[in-house]
Design an enzyme around this catalytic site. Structure first.
Site, PDB file in Angstrom:
ATOM      1  CG  HIS A   7       4.844  -2.016  -4.219  1.00 14.25           C
ATOM      2  ND1 HIS A   7       3.740  -2.219  -4.486  1.00 14.25           N
ATOM      3  CD2 HIS A   7       5.463  -2.025  -5.652  1.00 14.25           C
ATOM      4  CE1 HIS A   7       3.120  -2.378  -5.362  1.00 14.25           C
ATOM      5  NE2 HIS A   7       4.341  -2.847  -5.963  1.00 14.25           N
ATOM      6  CG  HIS A  79       6.302  -1.163 -11.120  1.00 14.40           C
ATOM      7  ND1 HIS A  79       7.178  -2.184 -11.052  1.00 14.40           N
ATOM      8  CD2 HIS A  79       5.198  -1.080  -9.698  1.00 14.40           C
ATOM      9  CE1 HIS A  79       6.149  -3.372 -10.279  1.00 14.40           C
ATOM     10  NE2 HIS A  79       5.595  -2.610  -8.899  1.00 14.40           N
ATOM     11  CD  GLU A 130       1.548  -2.927  -9.189  1.00 15.81           C
ATOM     12  OE1 GLU A 130       2.777  -2.451  -8.808  1.00 15.81           O
ATOM     13  OE2 GLU A 130       1.296  -4.004  -9.330  1.00 15.81           O
TER      14      GLU A 130
HETATM   15 CO    CO Z   1       4.581  -3.354  -8.194  1.00 11.83          CO
END
Ligand code: CO
Length: 134
Positions: A7, A79, A130
């Site tokens: 994502h 992020h 991440e």
């Molecule tokens: Co995230």
């Protein structure tokens, strides 16, 4: 080592307005708000054919995204999340290369119930990364 883009997370000052923009204007499949008190955020996931967008809004006074929204009052990309098969192996390999892992350095359970950790943006082209164990 690096897998799919899981994502892209966008911090937003107004969660409902952002959700409505994706739902109404873009015609996206927008989920319901999910409070994540352990991470200090409320999250809305938007399913796209090839990845997800994660809308982030602060939850609580020491939310980790408060500072980001102060610097970026209209919101912005916060992020990106890449999948890895083995998060411990990935972490150790990244640490060996000089990357700093945020927090305790141990993976936590993220918004999808899977193990995640974050890498310091200064060690990654200015981007908060991440990693999520697929
Ligand atoms: Co995230």
């Amino acid at each position: 080592m690096i897998g799919r883009l899981n994502h892209v997370a966008i911090a937003v000052p107004d969660l409902e307005a952002a959700a409505e923009q994706y739902r109404g204007t873009l015609g996206a499949n927008v989920g319901d708000p999910q409070p994540e008190p352990d991470h200090g955020v409320t999250v809305i996931f938007i399913e796209l054919p090839n990845t997800k967008i994660e809308l982030l809004h602060p939850l609580g006074e020491d939310s980790p995204i408060n500072g980001f929204l102060e610097k970026n009052p209209s919101g912005g990309i916060h992020h990106i999340c890449y999948e890895v098969d083995d998060i411990i192996e990935a972490r150790d390999r990244l640490k060996d290369s000089g990357a700093r892992v945020l927090g305790t350095g141990e993976p936590k359970i993220g918004a999808h119930g899977k193990l995640v950790l974050f890498l310091h943006p200064k060690d990654f082209t200015g981007t908060l990364v991440e990693l999520e164990q697929a």
